[in-house]
Design an enzyme around this catalytic site. Structure first.
Site, PDB file in Angstrom:
ATOM      1  N   ASP A 168     -12.865   6.030   8.160  1.00  0.00           N
ATOM      2  CA  ASP A 168     -12.495   5.529   6.838  1.00  0.00           C
ATOM      3  C   ASP A 168     -13.164   4.181   6.585  1.00  0.00           C
ATOM      4  OD1 ASP A 168     -11.305   5.869   4.393  1.00  0.00           O
ATOM      5  OD2 ASP A 168      -9.350   5.107   5.005  1.00  0.00           O
ATOM      6  N   GLY A 221       0.844  -1.184   0.000  1.00  0.00           N
ATOM      7  CA  GLY A 221       0.000   0.000   0.000  1.00  0.00           C
ATOM      8  C   GLY A 221       0.874   1.227   0.000  1.00  0.00           C
ATOM      9  N   GLY A 254       3.673   1.047   2.664  1.00  0.00           N
ATOM     10  CA  GLY A 254       4.702   0.022   2.702  1.00  0.00           C
ATOM     11  C   GLY A 254       4.090  -1.336   2.400  1.00  0.00           C
ATOM     12  N   LYS A 255       4.590  -2.357   3.074  1.00  0.00           N
ATOM     13  CA  LYS A 255       4.147  -3.703   2.729  1.00  0.00           C
ATOM     14  C   LYS A 255       3.547  -4.453   3.911  1.00  0.00           C
ATOM     15  CE  LYS A 255       6.983  -4.626  -1.240  1.00  0.00           C
ATOM     16  NZ  LYS A 255       8.037  -5.424  -1.857  1.00  0.00           N
TER      17      LYS A 255
END
Ligand SMILES: *[C@@H]1O[C@H](CO)[C@@H](O)[C@H](O)[C@H]1NC(C)=O
Ligand SMILES: *[C@@H]1O[C@H](CO)[C@@H](O)[C@H](O)[C@H]1NC(C)=O
Ligand SMILES: *[C@@H]1O[C@H](CO)[C@@H](O)[C@H](O)[C@H]1NC(C)=O
Ligand SMILES: *[C@@H]1O[C@H](CO)[C@@H](O)[C@H](O)[C@H]1NC(C)=O
Length: 963
Positions: free
Chosen positions: A766, A651, A654-655
């Site tokens: 969100d 994303g 990062g990972k």
């Protein structure tokens, strides 16, 4: 553009005029007032020399123009008295002399003439005699802190005239007499309708609590009358204080009579203390008081009663203390599995039957059932309760078998229950500091500012839970840095609950970039605590601080540096023309300096958090309580050196890697990439939130890592990807109508938990289909709290905040007003409902799903005429029982105005009805059950929206962060 030379001259003059105002000698009256005050002190403030306090920047003095508006001299070790000269400072707004514990004697009555005074802060001094009634004349007073002094006499009724008073603290004095009320001529405390805090504990106040003192115009949130000598009964007008969050009557041994039954009116009450009174009547019925987290009603004379039904109904309860209150019967099983429960104390009752802890909350730390009549114990199969259980003095313990530990008569503390203490983060050997210095958590020797924090009514009892205290340290440090104080770290140690029922701990504040603080730093730090500028996380409740005198190693030294700065400017004024230029230059330099300041602060706060790894060695942390801290190397191992094979998603941040802990537990490790580290604040927010959120529809945090410059979050592994991936066919999990209903029901329950049961309530901010994960049984789990907001002190309110969220899901009302409420999540959830039934992205090629559905709905037609829009994968629309009700609910959730939208709790109820209608009830099936499920490596469940998510052209998904 050509600037007229005249304009330029006028501009120059105006700058010069401002400079002149700054340079002008301080008002003579103010100067003599300050000199008069200092003349009564020993030692004197170091640079109080000459006759220009404003221009010479006297320590602790703040001016506007040539008038002194603020005196802040916290913790500087003055002894002496406060001279009547204070009345000369007629423009004074703030007076803070806190923590000068040798400053005493009576307060001069002339203090009542300071009509501009807003904050009067004398906490932790030694003032004695009566509280001058003239303080009642300070019509602008908002903050009155006279606590922890030696005042005697009664509370002057005149204080009832302080109509702007917000904070009223008289605790920890030797006050006597009753609580004054309006008597026909003279006002009383009942007139303080704008006051939110009555802190009167730890005095010798007596007499009955007058019923008139509480009325429905009051806005009290904290009412603290503990540790006094009140008698008579608690008036039933208490039920009118519906804003109340903290209530303490404990340790008033002569308080008698029954507790008013309208107590249940206090639905916002979170902390409730009645221990050690002489209350009679039935044990209060707390049914419906769903905000309660800490309840202590021990040692009263209540009528003997059966175990009440409310024991298993309070969703936020962390601590229930009911020693010697005359309850009998068997404890219900559900008590031990209350979602937030930490401590249960029931010593000296008549509890009997079987103790059944087969089902228990993982927060539960201590069960004290000593001296009851329990005859049997069922610990249950599977995971057993292994924290402290005390059963001595029960028939069960007379059976002579090997129940050693739980039947031991002495020793309350379990060795595993070590209360939190800040750890030292020393890479190698711990250095030894000289005697005047101490070691900071960052492993530096310096002279800390010390004192004791007292929390008068925390909402928790688990003192081992680092997540509370880490947050305390971090928010406190952040506050200091925000206000540009040179603080490196703060540390807390030596926690204990004292005899007054306050949670106390020592605090150390370490200087940054120097070995010791200067006076100005200390007065600033002291003020932040004495003025309650720092507000701890709401779970800590009201607090006060008592600072120690700071020892400047070479005494209070004169630092006359600031005097030098004046000279060139004075020359400038005299020398005319050329000096105008000089003044301008100086002024510009000043502005540039100011501008660069915030940046400095930012840089500091970037590097400020440090968590010690040693303190969390797995051997001393038997189980995950809240969040566990991992060392970088541990996670490196768990993910096989962050191998490609374990990479399950990418994303913006990062990972995400899959990993297997030594225990065999599968986890997902979200690793922020270097350079795009989440703000420390967001990182901390997420840890803090996730670690105290426990619900089967909310993804749970296993731990985190903040080590070697890395930020990682370790979550439970949720194998079936995101709801979004199911809807787009990306994950191979296919969802039919009934399953979709169950998934949205789960998501709704998760969000409703955050809004209504989490403490404090949480707005997710969100909600979207890529933040709803599906476990192996296709239960929905809400994830990604990076943007979440806690609801503030007043609880149910709204928050003004920078708009954040994801386009397409964003509540337009929130976007326009920037007022965030729980209804903003409801809007996003409504969008999600529409997405689930259409399998369309909320915003695609300029088409907005909400608008499309609203335009297409025709309630006269079968399936509301939505056939075209529905997801074809749902199959024949005739099979979609409950669809109309579903669409109605979705459209109510996306109403323009938040007040027209249902709450999440209501949405849950409605979806439950629809689920019944569709015959989709019952337990969730396993993912490999009747549906089509193609097994393959599950994609990144923790991914937010990576760019590839919206590959269909049109509008990309984006996070909106307007300036
Ligand atoms: C009301 O209280 C004031 C101040 O204590 C006192 O002077 C006055 O006599 C009282 N009035 C009545 C009617 O009791
Ligand atoms: C104080 O409150 C009483 C009623 O409780 C009211 O009649 C009176 O006017 C108030 N006095 C002031 C000074 O506000
Ligand atoms: C309960 O609170 C309401 C205000 O929310 C108030 O009108 C009512 O009188 C209170 N009831 C009792 C019994 O005190
Ligand atoms: C408690 O109250 C009862 C009457 O309700 C009284 O007889 C008793 O003396 C009180 N105890 C104390 C310690 O005040």
């Amino acid at each position: 553009m050509e600037v007229s030379p005249w304009l330029w001259v006028i501009f120059s003059f105006s700058v010069l005029l401002q400079a002149l105002v700054i340079l002008a000698d301080t008002n003579v009256q103010d100067t003599s007032g300050l000199n008069g005050i200092a003349a009564n002190w020993e030692p004197q403030p170091s640079n109080w020399l000459g006759n220009d306090p404003c221009g010479d920047k006297w320590v602790g003095i703040i001016c506007t123009g040539n008038r002194v508006i603020s005196i802040r001299l916290s913790s500087l070790g003055f002894s002496g008295t406060l001279s009547g000269d204070i009345q000369s400072l007629t423009e004074l707004q703030y007076l803070d002399l806190s923590y000068n514990n040798k400053l005493g004697g009576p307060l001069p009555a002339t203090i009542g003439t300071l009509s501009k005074l807003q904050n009067l802060i004398l906490v932790g001094c030694s003032f004695s005699g009566e509280i001058p009634k003239e303080i009642g004349q300070l019509s602008n007073l908002a903050f009155l802190s006279l606590n922890s002094n030696k005042f005697t006499g009664t509370i002057p009724p005149s204080l009832g005239s302080l109509s702007k008073l917000y904070w009223f603290d008289l605790a920890d004095n030797q006050l006597t007499g009753g609580l004054p009320i309006f008597n026909g001529t003279s006002p009383g405390l009942d007139n303080l309708t704008n006051t939110k805090h009555f802190h009167f504990g730890m005095n010798q106040l007596s007499g009955t609590i007058p019923s008139q003192i509480f009325n429905s115009n009051m806005k009290l949130i904290h009412l603290l009358l503990d540790n006094n000598k009140f008698s008579g009964s608690i008036p039933s007008t208490l039920g009118l204080l519906t804003t109340l969050e903290v209530l303490r009557f404990d340790n008033n041994a002569q308080l008698t009579g029954p507790v008013p039954i309208n107590l249940n009116n206090l639905t916002r009450l979170a902390e409730f203390h009645l221990a050690n009174c002489n209350l009679t009547g039935p044990l209060p019925d707390l049914t419906g008081m769903n905000s309660l987290s800490f309840v202590d009603m021990s040692n009263n004379s209540f009528r003997t009663s059966d175990v009440p039904t409310w024991f298993t109904t309070l969703p936020s309860l962390t601590s229930l203390y009911l020693e010697k209150v005359g309850i009998s019967g068997e404890l219900p099983k559900g008590l031990f599995s209350l979602p937030a429960i930490q401590t249960l104390r029931f010593r000296r009752n008549h509890l009997n039957g079987t103790l059944n802890t087969a089902d228990f909350s993982k927060q539960l730390q201590l069960i004290d059932l000593r001296d009851n009549n329990i005859t049997a114990v069922t610990l249950g199969a599977g995971a057993q309760y292994k924290k402290t259980l005390m059963l001595s003095g029960n028939p069960f313990c007379n059976q002579g078998d090997s129940n050693g530990a739980i039947c031991k008569a002495t020793g309350e503390s379990n060795p595993a229950l070590q209360s939190y203490s800040t750890a030292f983060n020393c890479p190698g050997l711990q250095p030894t500091c000289s005697s005047s210095q101490a070691l900071s958590p960052n492993c530096v020797c310096s002279v800390p500012y010390r004192g004791t924090l007292f929390f008068r009514s925390p909402g928790f009892s688990d003192l081992t839970n680092a997540s509370y205290f880490l947050l305390l340290e971090q928010t406190l440090k952040a506050k200091f840095l925000n206000l540009s104080l040179p603080v490196d770290t703060v540390a807390i140690h030596d926690m204990l609950v004292d005899t007054n029922n306050n949670l106390q701990m020592s605090l150390e504040v370490f200087p940054s970039g120097k070995v010791q603080f200067v006076e100005q730093d200390i007065s600033g730090i002291g003020f932040i605590l004495s003025n309650q500028t720092y507000k701890p996380p709401p779970v800590f409740g009201p607090y006060y601080f008592l600072g120690q005198t700071y020892s400047f190693s070479s005494g209070l030294l004169q630092t006359s540096e600031s005097k030098k700065n004046r000279i060139p400017l004075i020359v400038g004024v005299a020398a005319g023309g050329a000096a105008v230029v000089a003044a301008l230059l100086a002024f510009t330099v000043c502005i540039i300096r100011r501008k660069s300041k915030p940046k400095q602060t930012e840089e500091r706060s970037q590097s400020f958090v440090s968590w010690d790894m040693k303190s969390t060695s797995t051997s001393t942390a038997p189980q995950v309580r809240g969040a566990r801290m991992f060392a970088f190397d541990e996670l490196k191992k768990v993910t096989n050196n962050f191998s490609e094979a374990n990479d399950i998603g990418t994303g913006g941040y990062g990972k995400v890697y899959r990993g297997t802990l030594p225990s065999g537990q599968l986890v997902a490790v979200k690793r922020s990439q270097q350079g795009s580290l989440q703000g420390n604040l967001e990182f901390r927010t997420e840890i803090e939130l996730l670690s105290r959120v426990h619900h089967k529809n909310v993804v749970s945090l296993v731990g985190f890592c903040f080590d070697q410059g890395e930020q990682m979050l370790v979550y439970e592994y949720v194998p079936n990807g995101t709801l979004k991936e199911s809807l787009t066919g990306k994950s191979g999990v296919r969802l039919d109508w009934k399953r979709r209903l169950r998934v949205v029901l789960g998501a709704a329950k998760g969000i409703a938990y955050l809004h209504e049961l989490a403490d404090p309530p949480i707005i997710h901010r969100d909600i979207k289909s890529s933040n709803v994960l599906l476990d192996e049984r296709l239960n929905a789990k809400v994830s990604d709290f990076g943007l979440s907001k806690l609801l503030g002190e007043d609880g149910r309110g709204q928050i003004t905040t920078q708009v954040k969220g994801t386009m397409g899901y964003l509540d337009p009302e929130y976007y326009m007003t920037q007022q965030l409420t729980d209804k903003s999540d409801v809007y996003s959830f409504g969008v999600l409902l529409l997405e689930v039934v259409t399998a369309r992205k909320p915003l695609e090629r300029g088409r907005y799903i909400v608008r499309e559905v609203k335009a297409a709905v025709d309630r006269r037609k079968d399936m509301y005429g939505l056939h075209e829009l529905l997801d074809p994968a749902l199959g024949a629309s005739s099979a979609l029982a409950g669809l109309e009700q579903y669409v109605d609910l979705a459209l109510r959730c996306v109403e323009e105005s938040g007040v027209d939208r249902p709450s999440m709790g209501e949405a849950v109820g409605e979806i439950e009805r629809i689920v019944k209608m569709a015959g989709a009830g019952g337990v969730a099936e396993s993912a490999s059950g009747s549906m089509s499920y193609t097994s393959r490596t599950p994609p990144h469940p923790y991914d937010g929206d990576s760019p590839s998510d919206y590959s269909g052209g049109g509008l990309p998904s984006m996070r909106v962060e307007p300036k």
